[in-house]
Design a protein around this motif. Structure first.
Motif, PDB file in Angstrom:
ATOM      1  N   MET A   1      39.706-106.366 -71.468  1.00 38.92           N
ATOM      2  CA  MET A   1      40.119-105.119 -72.103  1.00 38.92           C
ATOM      3  C   MET A   1      40.632-104.204 -71.003  1.00 38.92           C
ATOM      4  O   MET A   1      39.955-104.012 -69.997  1.00 38.92           O
ATOM      5  CB  MET A   1      38.955-104.464 -72.855  1.00 38.92           C
ATOM      6  CG  MET A   1      38.548-105.176 -74.123  1.00 38.92           C
ATOM      7  SD  MET A   1      37.328-104.242 -75.086  1.00 38.92           S
ATOM      8  CE  MET A   1      35.892-104.399 -74.025  1.00 38.92           C
TER       9      MET A   1
ATOM     10  N   GLN B   1      35.114-106.094 -86.639  1.00 33.64           N
ATOM     11  CA  GLN B   1      36.139-105.081 -86.872  1.00 33.64           C
ATOM     12  C   GLN B   1      36.178-104.602 -88.328  1.00 33.64           C
ATOM     13  O   GLN B   1      36.263-103.389 -88.573  1.00 33.64           O
ATOM     14  CB  GLN B   1      37.517-105.614 -86.450  1.00 33.64           C
ATOM     15  CG  GLN B   1      38.679-104.661 -86.684  1.00 33.64           C
ATOM     16  CD  GLN B   1      38.676-103.479 -85.719  1.00 33.64           C
ATOM     17  OE1 GLN B   1      37.903-103.462 -84.761  1.00 33.64           O
ATOM     18  NE2 GLN B   1      39.523-102.505 -85.968  1.00 33.64           N
TER      19      GLN B   1
ATOM     20  N   THR C   1      41.301 -97.272 -74.203  1.00 36.21           N
ATOM     21  CA  THR C   1      40.999 -98.704 -74.202  1.00 36.21           C
ATOM     22  C   THR C   1      42.055 -99.473 -74.968  1.00 36.21           C
ATOM     23  O   THR C   1      42.563 -99.010 -75.993  1.00 36.21           O
ATOM     24  CB  THR C   1      39.621 -98.969 -74.853  1.00 36.21           C
ATOM     25  OG1 THR C   1      38.627 -98.190 -74.189  1.00 36.21           O
ATOM     26  CG2 THR C   1      39.244-100.432 -74.740  1.00 36.21           C
ATOM     27  N   SER C   2      42.388-100.661 -74.466  1.00 34.26           N
ATOM     28  CA  SER C   2      43.262-101.594 -75.178  1.00 34.26           C
ATOM     29  C   SER C   2      42.654-102.986 -75.118  1.00 34.26           C
ATOM     30  O   SER C   2      42.419-103.517 -74.027  1.00 34.26           O
ATOM     31  CB  SER C   2      44.663-101.607 -74.561  1.00 34.26           C
ATOM     32  OG  SER C   2      45.445-102.631 -75.153  1.00 34.26           O
ATOM     33  N   ARG C   3      42.401-103.565 -76.270  1.00 36.47           N
ATOM     34  CA  ARG C   3      41.850-104.920 -76.310  1.00 36.47           C
ATOM     35  C   ARG C   3      42.921-105.970 -76.008  1.00 36.47           C
ATOM     36  O   ARG C   3      42.597-107.068 -75.583  1.00 36.47           O
ATOM     37  CB  ARG C   3      41.244-105.204 -77.685  1.00 36.47           C
ATOM     38  CG  ARG C   3      39.926-104.500 -77.919  1.00 36.47           C
ATOM     39  CD  ARG C   3      39.290-104.938 -79.220  1.00 36.47           C
ATOM     40  NE  ARG C   3      37.946-104.378 -79.330  1.00 36.47           N
ATOM     41  CZ  ARG C   3      36.864-104.943 -78.839  1.00 36.47           C
ATOM     42  NH1 ARG C   3      36.963-106.091 -78.206  1.00 36.47           N
ATOM     43  NH2 ARG C   3      35.680-104.381 -78.964  1.00 36.47           N
ATOM     44  N   ASN C   4      44.152-105.646 -76.251  1.00 38.80           N
ATOM     45  CA  ASN C   4      45.241-106.616 -76.056  1.00 38.80           C
ATOM     46  C   ASN C   4      45.714-106.544 -74.616  1.00 38.80           C
ATOM     47  O   ASN C   4      46.693-105.870 -74.294  1.00 38.80           O
ATOM     48  CB  ASN C   4      46.361-106.337 -77.054  1.00 38.80           C
ATOM     49  CG  ASN C   4      45.935-106.639 -78.471  1.00 38.80           C
ATOM     50  OD1 ASN C   4      45.903-107.788 -78.881  1.00 38.80           O
ATOM     51  ND2 ASN C   4      45.564-105.602 -79.221  1.00 38.80           N
TER      52      ASN C   4
ATOM     53  N   SER D   1      44.099-100.431 -85.816  1.00 38.52           N
ATOM     54  CA  SER D   1      42.994-101.179 -86.404  1.00 38.52           C
ATOM     55  C   SER D   1      43.452-102.165 -87.473  1.00 38.52           C
ATOM     56  O   SER D   1      42.761-103.145 -87.757  1.00 38.52           O
ATOM     57  CB  SER D   1      41.963-100.209 -87.001  1.00 38.52           C
ATOM     58  OG  SER D   1      42.580 -99.346 -87.949  1.00 38.52           O
TER      59      SER D   1
ATOM     60  N   ASP E   1      42.365-103.741 -82.795  1.00 36.76           N
ATOM     61  CA  ASP E   1      42.093-102.679 -81.824  1.00 36.76           C
ATOM     62  C   ASP E   1      41.660-101.427 -82.564  1.00 36.76           C
ATOM     63  O   ASP E   1      41.604-101.389 -83.794  1.00 36.76           O
ATOM     64  CB  ASP E   1      43.336-102.424 -80.974  1.00 36.76           C
ATOM     65  CG  ASP E   1      43.002-102.102 -79.525  1.00 36.76           C
ATOM     66  OD1 ASP E   1      41.949-101.487 -79.293  1.00 36.76           O
ATOM     67  OD2 ASP E   1      43.784-102.475 -78.644  1.00 36.76           O
ATOM     68  N   SER E   2      41.389-100.364 -81.817  1.00 32.80           N
ATOM     69  CA  SER E   2      40.979 -99.113 -82.420  1.00 32.80           C
ATOM     70  C   SER E   2      42.204 -98.323 -82.887  1.00 32.80           C
ATOM     71  O   SER E   2      43.344 -98.758 -82.722  1.00 32.80           O
ATOM     72  CB  SER E   2      40.159 -98.290 -81.419  1.00 32.80           C
ATOM     73  OG  SER E   2      40.886 -98.062 -80.237  1.00 32.80           O
TER      74      SER E   2
ATOM     75  N   HIS F   1      49.876-107.419 -80.393  1.00 26.31           N
ATOM     76  CA  HIS F   1      48.595-107.066 -81.006  1.00 26.31           C
ATOM     77  C   HIS F   1      47.947-108.346 -81.525  1.00 26.31           C
ATOM     78  O   HIS F   1      48.026-108.679 -82.706  1.00 26.31           O
ATOM     79  CB  HIS F   1      48.802-106.055 -82.136  1.00 26.31           C
ATOM     80  CG  HIS F   1      49.349-104.738 -81.688  1.00 26.31           C
ATOM     81  ND1 HIS F   1      48.563-103.787 -81.068  1.00 26.31           N
ATOM     82  CD2 HIS F   1      50.610-104.222 -81.721  1.00 26.31           C
ATOM     83  CE1 HIS F   1      49.314-102.735 -80.760  1.00 26.31           C
ATOM     84  NE2 HIS F   1      50.555-102.978 -81.147  1.00 26.31           N
TER      85      HIS F   1
ATOM     86  N   THR G   1      35.385-109.489 -81.712  1.00 30.37           N
ATOM     87  CA  THR G   1      36.040-108.605 -82.677  1.00 30.37           C
ATOM     88  C   THR G   1      35.701-108.980 -84.119  1.00 30.37           C
ATOM     89  O   THR G   1      36.349-108.504 -85.045  1.00 30.37           O
ATOM     90  CB  THR G   1      37.573-108.642 -82.496  1.00 30.37           C
ATOM     91  OG1 THR G   1      38.036-109.994 -82.625  1.00 30.37           O
ATOM     92  CG2 THR G   1      37.972-108.101 -81.140  1.00 30.37           C
TER      93      THR G   1
ATOM     94  N   GLN H   1      35.613 -99.185 -83.725  1.00 25.99           N
ATOM     95  CA  GLN H   1      35.885-100.218 -82.741  1.00 25.99           C
ATOM     96  C   GLN H   1      34.950-101.378 -83.008  1.00 25.99           C
ATOM     97  O   GLN H   1      33.793-101.180 -83.371  1.00 25.99           O
ATOM     98  CB  GLN H   1      35.660 -99.705 -81.314  1.00 25.99           C
ATOM     99  CG  GLN H   1      36.527 -98.539 -80.916  1.00 25.99           C
ATOM    100  CD  GLN H   1      36.217 -98.083 -79.502  1.00 25.99           C
ATOM    101  OE1 GLN H   1      36.039 -98.882 -78.607  1.00 25.99           O
ATOM    102  NE2 GLN H   1      36.146 -96.767 -79.324  1.00 25.99           N
TER     103      GLN H   1
END
Length: 857
Positions: free
Chosen positions: A327, A150, A364-367, A419, A414-415, A410, A147, A175
């Motif tokens: 993810m 970002q 999508t979720s990065r967390n 963000s 993330d998007s 968080h 990331t 992203q």
């Protein structure tokens, strides 16, 4: 030439063709071999940490400050060397007729200096000797979890006019993993060291495909749409690289054109045609057939999605695939290209240009894994306790209707719309707090937050019309009706499940947790299916909490790659117009003897009029054929040798080996197989665990958090105590946490600890499993910190067995479940109507508080 000693193979026909699927994952390079009926023939893998220890990676990556996650490209090449050697030694690779594959979303930076020709490599030398680390201007490339770019992604978004404008142009908003963002970061941070020395860049899937083909292979259009640089062609128009974004990335028109040259062309054929044949190097060094075709490689998450063969043509509504992992992703078929900042949209990676264009919508979720692992380490100390707390804590964290608990984790950027959001946010009685009064609510609230977010964002997909249907606010059809919940800030009626997926297929380690599978089913009011291969892999001791499959079990992405290869091979041999008939010539196919193999019902796959030979149609047909020819037996899930089962109700009391699926014996699952058929290669040999009822009704409400003093979690150091956890709410970074190490159970950290999964025995193929033996049954004594994974539920009526004592009763039809059984999918959870209504009552408050977090509390 290498020596050629083959192991015996389980193929039904000594001359039938095979198909190879490769997956370049973060922690491993994986391969699976299937036959023309999609039956498993072989599985191989190369673990980067253990088998290529000279690179000193952890989970296949390096972690550095600034949330940078990188991996050595040379390690990938050496891994390809190793896995091809394993395939050569263990299988007759000359029978492989097609190769498909996938890879993580990452970049390979080639130097501009002269490189050896891919088409004329010396077969007497290992592949990595041709392309050592100095061949790359960036030897350690960022992975999909990185990331660090970002801020650069947000800068591009701002240049283009915001998330809506960017999504309308290039199909996605900012992203960190976008190729555009990675390029901008490298130019600004490593101009002289990397940028000026670069001559070509490739996404990892095209890189792997190029090494297999022995020529430069362009990236697929699905991969191009994930770069943030590609404008997708609509209404018959050709897609193209966006010059405006290229200029932003390059810093000038001249440098933008240079980047355009690096990227090369894009394969817009849809993936229905071969991209080449196997290289001369693989033919001469390993013995591949020179006519072996290579299909277009794609991203790992799309290949995994395709392996589940989801469809929107089934009765009742769409199917969604929820992939848990570093993810989390929710994917579903889409009929139209309508880009939005709320989701990503990719062309289907296996379709013919003559077909009506199809797409895949992705949330999508990065967390994902990192918050789950952190909550586990801080509040429970074992996945077993984590699972029990999620199971017994009421929906919303409390029994009352007005005092629900909410948490928002968080930890990584993330998007849209997160963000700019960073930290841990908890709310109790609508008020922001540093910690819940009842610490036991944290695991449940975390999982609820992750799943509820997908439920709310799903409505954005539905409202956009990309699925071909635009329901009303009440979800009751196309008619426009008033929304009684608009005053609460909800654009939809949360009390109806009509707009939600009719069924959800879950993959990834979190889906192995009974509590998580049940919670997903309750939130979406849908039955949950998990690939039987994953369910059986989870029965192997110590593997239920790992994303990587156990030894001898195939990964979903490698299977998806092999299936694409099988599909393209059939089209190449028979032509698109007769693709639905591909594969004829198999033993006994088309003869009357096939129908006599079984008395079990066969559920025909749905077809789309006018579209013969689509990937999904063909895969469903092949799955049905395999089911019929095997006598109604579940597909093979692994290549492990048979090992003795243990009766969980009697210590040291062995029971005979049985065919099993999803952790249960086949007759208890309830598939009608008539008379026991002659054993075929389709018969699984995994150990069976009869397990506990899914909802664990016997657990009390006074569970105590386990305290494993002095033991370490996945991050290599003891985490803060619960009394200091409130300080995490304001932290700016997680430092060097790795999403690729798959969160081990502490009690299983050391080999031979004696812990075992109830109803199973130690993995006989794991030499480190002290005391295990295939000849001496092992007592299955549950450890307090050992997770009992999900298992397949009984089929509904008319099942041939009454399933005494097994609950809950299925809410779906027998034909529906049998259809998914033919696809190798086991149902593991049923929804609970009361729980769904409870979540419907708190969706509005969750959405309100989510907005508070986004606005900065």
């Amino acid at each position: 030439m290498l020596s050629n000693t083959k192991m015996s193979s389980p193929s039904m026909n000594a001359h039938s063709p095979w198909f190879l699927g490769l997956e370049l994952a973060t922690d491993q390079l994986r391969a699976c071999v299937i036959d023309e009926n999609l039956e498993l023939v072989g599985v191989e893998s190369v673990d980067f940490d253990s088998e290529l220890a000279e690179y000193s990676t952890t989970g296949g990556i390096f972690t550095t400050p600034g949330e940078a996650y990188t991996t050595p490209v040379e390690m990938w090449i050496k891994g390809l060397d190793a896995i091809l050697l394993k395939l050569h030694r263990n299988y007759d690779v000359s029978r492989i007729k097609a190769i498909g594959g996938s890879a993580q979303h990452a970049l390979v930076w080639w130097k501009s200096t002269p490189l050896p020709s891919l088409s004329s490599l010396d077969p007497h030398l290992a592949l990595h000797t041709h392309f050592p680390s100095p061949s790359f201007s960036l030897p350690n490339t960022p992975t999909a979890q990185d990331t660090s770019a970002q801020p650069h992604a947000r800068a591009i978004e701002e240049h283009l006019g915001g998330p809506d404008a960017m999504a309308s142009m290039v199909g996605t908003c900012a992203q960190a993993s976008l190729v555009a963002a990675q390029l901008l970061r490298v130019r600004e941070a490593f101009l002289q060291e990397v940028w000026v020395k670069t001559g070509r860049i490739q996404v990892a899937s095209a890189f792997l495909s190029s090494l297999v083909c022995g020529k430069w292979v362009p990236m697929s259009e699905a991969e191009a749409c994930a770069t943030g640089l590609w404008v997708h062609g609509v209404n018959g128009q050709q897609g193209y690289w966006d010059e405006g974004v290229l200029d932003i990335v390059g810093g000038s028109r001249e440098e933008g054109r240079r980047v355009r040259g690096w990227l090369g062309e894009v394969d817009v054929s849809g993936g229905g045609r071969k991209v080449g044949t196997v290289s001369r190097y693989l033919v001469e060094r390993f013995g591949f057939d020179p006519e072996t075709i290579v299909s277009s490689f794609t991203s790992d998450y799309l290949a995994s999605y395709l392996s589940c063969v989801p469809s929107n043509e089934l009765p009742g509504g769409p199917t969604a695939v929820l992939q848990f992992g570093p993810m989390d992703m929710l994917l579903t078929p889409a009929a139209h290209y309508t880009p939005s900042r709320m989701y990503s949209l990719f062309p289907h990676p296996a379709q013919d240009p003559a077909e009506k264009r199809r797409y895949i919508a992705v949330l999508t979720s990065r967390n994902a894994d990192i918050p789950r692992a952190l909550v586990r380490d801080v509040y429970t100390k074992s996945w077993s306790a984590f699972d029990r707390l999620v199971a017994i804590v009421p929906p919303g964290g409390s029994i009352g209707l007005d005092d629900k608990l909410f948490s928002f984790w968080h930890l990584q950027a993330d998007s849209y719309p997160y963000s700019h959001v960073k930290g841990i946010f908890r709310f109790e009685n609508g008020i922001k707090v540093n910690e819940f009064r009842d610490l036991r609510a944290n695991p449940r609230c975390l999982i609820e937050s992750q799943v509820l977010a997908f439920r709310i964002r799903w409505m954005a997909i539905l409202a956009s019309g990309v699925q071909g249907v635009t329901p009303s606010a009440n979800g009751e059809g196309a008619a426009v009706t008033p929304n009684p919940f608009a005053s609460l800030g909800l654009p939809f009626n949360p009390y109806t499940s009509t707009p939600l997926p009719r069924r959800i297929i879950c993959t990834g380690a979190a889906a192995n947790f009974p509590s998580v599978a049940n919670l997903v089913g309750d939130v979406f009011n849908a039955p949950i299916y998990v690939p039987a291969s994953q369910v059986d892999s989870a029965q192997v001791v110590g593997n239920a909490h790992r994303n990587a499959p156990a030894k001898g079990y195939f990964s979903r992405a490698s299977m998806g790659g092999a299936m694409i290869g099988r599909w393209v091979w059939g089209r190449e041999h028979n032509g698109p117009s007769s693709a639905s008939n591909s594969g004829r010539g198999s033993p006994n196919w088309g003869s009357s003897s096939v129908s006599s193999l079984t008395t079990s019902p066969v559920v025909s796959s749905p077809t789309v009029a006018g579209l013969p030979g689509t990937f999904e149609d063909e895969m469903r047909r092949l799955h049905t054929r395999r089911w019929t020819m095997s006598g109604g037996v579940w597909a093979r899930t692994n290549m492990n040798a048979p090992i003795a089962s243990v009766n969980p109700s009697a210590t040291n009391s062995p029971v005979p080996q049985v065919k099993v699926i999803g952790g249960m014996s086949a007759n208890q699952v309830g598939i009608s197989i008539g008379a026991t058929p002659t054993p075929t290669p389709s018969t699984p040999t995994v150990t069976s665990g009869l397990g506990f009822p899914q909802r664990l009704p016997g657990l009390g409400s006074s569970i105590v958090l386990e305290d494993d003093v002095g033991q370490r979690g996945m991050y290599g150091a003891n985490l803060p105590s619960m009394t200091t956890m409130s300080s995490l709410s304001s932290m700016g970074s997680i430092g060097s946490m790795s999403t690729n190490v798959t969160t081990p159970d502490l009690s299983l950290h050391n080999a031979g600890s004696g812990a075992s999964t109830p109803g199973s025995v130690k993995d006989a193929n794991n030499p480190s499993a002290a005391g295990s033996s295939v000849n001496q049954p092992t007592s299955a004594v549950p450890s307090a910190s050992t997770l009992t994974p999900v298992f397949a539920l009984p089929l509904p009526s008319p099942s041939p067995n009454s399933h005494p004592g097994l609950t809950p009763t299925s809410t779906t039809s027998y034909e529906d479940d049998l259809y998914f059984a033919q696809l190798g999918l086991a149902k593991v959870a049923e929804p609970d109507t009361d729980a769904f209504m409870t979540y419907a009552a708190i969706v509005g408050e969750y959405a309100r508080l989510d907005g508070v977090v986004v606005r900065g509390c």
